[in-house]
Design a protein around this motif. Structure first.
Motif, short mmCIF file in Angstrom:
data_model
loop_
_atom_site.label_atom_id
_atom_site.label_comp_id
_atom_site.label_asym_id
_atom_site.label_seq_id
_atom_site.Cartn_x
_atom_site.Cartn_y
_atom_site.Cartn_z
N LEU A 7 1.35 -1.23 -0.50
CA LEU A 7 -0.12 -0.14 -0.37
C LEU A 7 0.75 1.17 0.26
O LEU A 7 1.48 1.37 0.93
CB LEU A 7 -0.61 -0.18 1.15
CG LEU A 7 -1.99 -1.52 1.31
CD1 LEU A 7 -2.68 -0.96 2.73
CD2 LEU A 7 -3.02 -1.68 0.58
N TYR A 17 -6.78 -2.50 5.97
CA TYR A 17 -5.94 -1.88 6.17
C TYR A 17 -5.75 -0.47 7.71
O TYR A 17 -6.80 -0.38 7.42
CB TYR A 17 -4.58 -0.98 5.06
CG TYR A 17 -5.70 -0.44 4.55
CD1 TYR A 17 -5.83 1.63 4.61
CD2 TYR A 17 -6.64 -0.56 3.50
CE1 TYR A 17 -6.86 2.26 3.51
CE2 TYR A 17 -7.11 -0.19 2.28
CZ TYR A 17 -7.49 1.67 3.09
OH TYR A 17 -7.95 1.47 1.88
N ALA A 58 -3.17 0.32 -4.16
CA ALA A 58 -2.57 -1.41 -3.48
C ALA A 58 -2.29 -2.04 -4.85
O ALA A 58 -2.86 -2.22 -5.69
CB ALA A 58 -3.51 -2.12 -2.97
#
Length: 698
Positions: free
Chosen positions: A55, A74, A89
Motif C-alpha cells: 500500500l 488496512y 494497492a
C-alpha cells in the motif's frame, strides 16, 4: 486502535422546530488535528481481499507505506488533514487506486467497489450500508458504526463522506449494530451469514424535509413475545401518487419516515412473526403522525421520546462532566450526571418542549427549546469537543542494537555432509565457516547455543555442545573443530533433545528460536543401525531405493513421533523452528517444506525453507534468520496488559493486528508482541526499528 477523537459538535433535535442556544467555543486549530484512513482493497475479478498487498498513501508532502492484512484491510493513523489523497494497492498484476480526502480528526474510508462479501473466511461475513438522518435529510458522515459481539467485544468503524460504511470479518450470527452521528443514533439487529454480506441501506430518498412536509413515526412489539419488533420492513405508500418510502424497525421497535407531502398514506409493517397495515394515515404540513397497532397486546405503548447529549467544557479539559437537569417551564423534571465522556441521556420523556441545564461549581449552561417527539430522540450534542488525550509510551525494538535474541543451532554432521556443495567445497567445511563467521559477528548481541547430530557414527540423537549465552563464538568454534561428518540423520530424536534444552528459557518473553541445518531427509527412526532392507520405504540413500536398509528409511511420522511432530511440539511452546537446507536436500524438499510450515517460518513461494547451495548462501541464510528473530518480536512488558490501545509501526508504516497470526501483529504471550507474514519480512529486510506504542486514556 483507539486514537484521540474529535467529536462532532451539534445541537440538534429529531423534530422540526428545535432551537439551538449557546455555542461552544472549542478552539480554532481544528485543521491541525490529524485524521486517519482505513478500509479494504480487493481483487476486481474475485472480490477477495488483497492479502499482503503493498500500500502506498500519497497526498501533498505525505508518503506512507503499509501492507494489507489477510482480508485486504488496512489502517493509516495520524494522517494530516488534506484533499487529494491517493491510495495505491499492488499485489502482483492487480493494482487498485482510490482517491479521497482526509478531514481533521476524522477517519476517511475509501470505498473499493471491487470488494464483494467476505470470501476469505466461510465462517465470517460482511456488513455494509449507507445511513441517512431522515429528520434532516442528510447522510450520516463521519459517524460511528459499532457492532457488539456476543463476548462483549466491539467492532467499530466510521461512515465516510457519502454515509457509507464497511465492516468485514464478522462472525456469523445475529448482532446489534449502532450508528451514531451528528443528531442521530439508531440500533438495528443484523444477521450475518458466513461468506455473505448484510446490507443496511437506510439512505433511499435522503432529502431534506421542507416546512410543507410531514412525518410518520411508529412503535411496534412482537405480540408473540411482547418484545420490541426488531427488523420489520416498513413500507409507506402515498394513496394518491403510489410513491413509496421505506424504513426498518430498530432495536426499540421504532421507525421514522419523513419528507412526506400532505395527503393520505398506507403504512405496512411486515415481519416473519407479525404483519400490520394502517390503510389511511393523514399527514399535514409539519405534522408528526404516530402509528400503533391498537389490536395487539402492546398497542397502548407509551408515546415517549428521549434526550441524549454531549456538551463541551473547555475549562475542564474538553468535555462536560457534572450534573444535568431536565426542566419544563420552571420545574426540574429529572436530573442525571454525565459520564467520563461527557454523555448523558433522559429516557421515557413525554412529548413536549424542554430546557437542559448543565452545571458544576463555577460553570453553568442552559439549552432551551429542546423538542421531544414520540418515539424519537432529541440530540443535544456539540462536536469537536477536545477529547481526553491518550498518553502513549513507545517501546522501540531496533534490530541493529537489540541484545535480546536467542537461537539454538541444531546442526547436521551426518556422513552425507562430507560430500561437496554446488561450488565444489565440502559441505561440512562450508557449514563450519558460515557458523563461525555469523556467531563471531553477532556473539555480543545474540545468544547462541548448539547441538550436533548424530552424537556418534550411527543413529545417536544429537547432544548439547554449547549452552545458550552471549559471547559463545569461541566455544562454538572449538566444538566444531576436529568434528568429521559421519553417521545417519536422527532429526526427530535430536529435536526432542533441543526441546528439552530450550524449555528452561521459556516464559520471559525474549525472542527464542531453533535453527535446524541439514543436508538430507531425516532417518534413523529405528534408533540404531539396522541392515535389514525394505523394498517399499522411501529411502534417504536414493541410490539404494528398493533395497533400503531400515535405518535409512525416511522418518515420516509412521509412528507419530517424527521430525514434523517434534517441530510441532516446539511450536506449541511458542518457539519457531527455522529450516536451512544444504545441497543434497532436493529429493526431500517436500519434507523440509512441511517442517518449515509447521515450524511457523515458511517462506513465500514454492520453497518454504532457506535453500543454501554454497557457503555464501548458507551464511546469508543464517544472517537472515538471526535478523528475523531479532526484528519480529518486541518484549513490551507489563505496560502491554494495562494499555487501552496499542499501535504498532515499522518506521512510519502502521501494522494492523491479525489474531490469525498470518499477516500482522498479535500478542503471543504476556507482555509480548510478534510480527507475522509480510510485516515480519519488511522489518527483517529493512532493519527498521519496530515501535509498539502502549496508550492509556486520561
Amino acid at each position: 486502535m483507539a486514537q484521540p477523537r474529535s467529536l462532532h459538535l451539534l445541537l440538534a433535535s429529531l423534530a422540526a422546530g428545535a432551537l439551538v442556544v449557546g455555542a461552544c467555543q472549542c478552539g480554532d486549530n481544528l485543521n491541525l488535528v490529524p485524521g486517519a484512513v482505513q478500509g479494504r482493497v480487493c481483487d476486481p475479478d474475485t472480490g477477495v481481499g488483497l492479502d499482503g498487498a503493498a500500500l502506498a498513501l500519497v497526498g501533498g508532502a505525505v508518503t506512507r507505506e503499509s501492507v494489507a492484512d489477510q482480508t485486504g484491510n488496512y489502517v493509516f493513523e495520524r494522517v494530516p488533514a488534506g484533499r487529494g489523497y491517493t491510495l495505491t494497492a499492488t499485489l502482483g498484476d492487480v493494482v487498485r487506486t482510490l482517491e479521497f480526502d482526509v478531514s481533521p480528526g476524522q477517519t476517511a474510508i475509501p470505498e473499493d467497489t471491487a470488494c464483494r462479501g467476505n470470501p476469505d473466511d466461510p465462517t465470517k461475513g460482511t456488513l455494509d450500508g449507507q445511513i441517512c438522518n431522515r429528520h434532516t435529510g442528510e447522510l450520516i458522515t463521519n459517524g460511528e458504526v459499532i457492532l457488539a459481539l456476543p463476548d462483549g467485544e466491539l467492532m467499530i468503524t466510521q461512515t465516510n463522506d457519502e454515509g457509507r460504511f464497511l465492516l468485514t470479518g464478522i462472525p456469523q450470527g445475529e448482532h446489534v449494530v449502532t450508528i451514531r452521528g451528528e443528531g442521530f443514533q439508531r440500533s438495528f439487529l443484523v444477521t450475518i451469514e458466513g461468506g455473505g454480506t448484510f446490507t443496511l441501506d437506510l439512505a433511499e430518498d435522503c432529502e431534506a424535509p421542507t416546512a410543507v412536509e410531514g412525518s410518520i413515526v411508529g412503535s411496534f412489539c412482537n405480540p408473540a413475545t411482547l418484545d420490541n419488533l426488531i427488523g420489520a420492513d416498513v413500507l409507506v405508500t402515498s394513496n394518491d401518487s403510489g410513491e413509496t418510502w421505506s424504513d426498518i424497525t430498530d432495536t426499540a421497535g421504532e421507525f421514522l419516515v419523513s419528507g412526506l407531502p400532505p395527503g393520505f398514506y398506507a403504512v405496512e409493517v411486515s415481519h416473519a412473526d407479525y404483519s400490520f397495515t394502517e390503510p389511511a394515515v393523514e399527514v399535514s404540513a409539519g405534522s408528526v403522525e404516530v402509528v400503533l397497532d391498537p389490536t395487539s397486546e402492546c398497542g397502548d405503548r407509551p408515546q415517549f421520546g428521549r434526550i441524549e447529549g454531549q456538551i463541551c467544557d473547555i475549562d475542564a479539559g474538553g468535555r462536560f462532566v457534572g450534573d444535568v437537569d431536565l426542566i419544563q417551564g420552571v420545574t426540574v423534571i429529572e436530573s442525571t450526571v454525565s459520564d467520563a465522556d461527557g454523555r448523558f441521556a433522559f429516557n421515557a420523556i413525554a412529548p413536549g418542549t424542554y430546557s437542559v441545564r448543565a452545571y458544576r461549581p463555577g460553570y453553568e449552561r442552559v439549552f432551551t427549546g429542546v423538542v421531544v417527539e414520540p418515539f424519537a430522540t432529541a440530540f443535544l450534542q456539540e462536536s469537536d469537543c477536545p477529547g481526553p488525550q491518550d498518553v502513549c509510551t513507545p517501546h522501540v525494538n531496533d534490530p541493529t542494537v537489540t541484545q535480546d535474541g536467542r537461537i539454538m543451532l541444531v546442526v547436521d554432521k551426518s556422513g552425507s555432509m562430507g560430500g561437496d556443495d554446488a561450488s565444489g567445497q565440502q559441505k561440512w567445511q562450508g557449514m563450519k565457516n558460515a557458523l563461525e563467521t555469523v556467531t563471531g559477528a553477532l556473539e555480543s548481541t545474540v545468544e547462541f547455543g548448539m547441538l550436533l547430530f548424530p552424537n556418534d557414527d550411527a543413529c545417536g540423537p544429537g547432544s548439547l555442545q554449547v549452552t545458550l549465552g552471549l559471547n559463545k563464538a569461541t566455544q562454538i568454534r572449538s566444538a566444531l573443530s576436529g568434528v568429521y561428518p559421519s553417521g545417519g540423520t536422527p532429526t526427530a530424536l535430536t529435536l526432542v533433545e533441543a526441546r528439552e534444552q530450550i524449555t528452561p528459557y521459556l516464559g520471559d518473553g525474549r525472542p527464542l528460536a531453533v535453527l535446524l541445518a541439514t543436508d538430507g531427509g531425516p532417518n534413523c527412526e529405528t534408533g540404531q543401525i539396522v541392515y535389514d532392507t525394505s523394498p517399499t520405504c522411501r529411502c534417504t540413500d536414493v541410490d539404494t531405493q528398493g533395497e533400503c536398509q531400515l535405518h535409512n528409511c525416511l522418518d515420516i511420522e509412521t509412528d507419530n513421533d517424527g521430525p514434523v511432530t517434534e517441530i510441532g511440539r516446539i511450536r506449541d511452546l511458542g518457539v519457531n523452528t527455522f529450516i536451512v537446507g544444504v545441497t543434497g536436500v532436493e529429493n526431500f524438499a517436500d519434507v523440509l517444506n512441511t517442517m518449515a510450515t509447521v515450524g511457523g517460518t515458511a517462506l513465500p513461494g514454492a520453497t518454504k525453507y532457506y535453500d543454501a547451495q554454497n557457503e555464501a548462501q548458507l551464511q546469508a541464510a543464517l544472517e537472515a534468520i538471526t535478523q528475523r528473530v531479532l526484528s519480529c518480536r518486541v518484549n513490551v512488558g507489563a505496560e502491554l496488559e494495562a494499555a487501552d490501545s496499542i499501535n504498532v509501526r515499522i518506521g512510519d508504516m502502521v501494522v494492523t493486528r491479525d489474531t490469525a497470526r498470518e499477516n500482522g501483529w498479535d500478542i503471543t504471550a504476556p507482555g509480548v508482541i510478534d510480527l507475522f507474514g509480510a510485516p515480519c519480512d519488511i522489518a527483517s529486510a529493512a532493519t527498521t526499528p519496530v515501535t509498539v506504542e502502549t496508550c492509556v486514556s486520561q
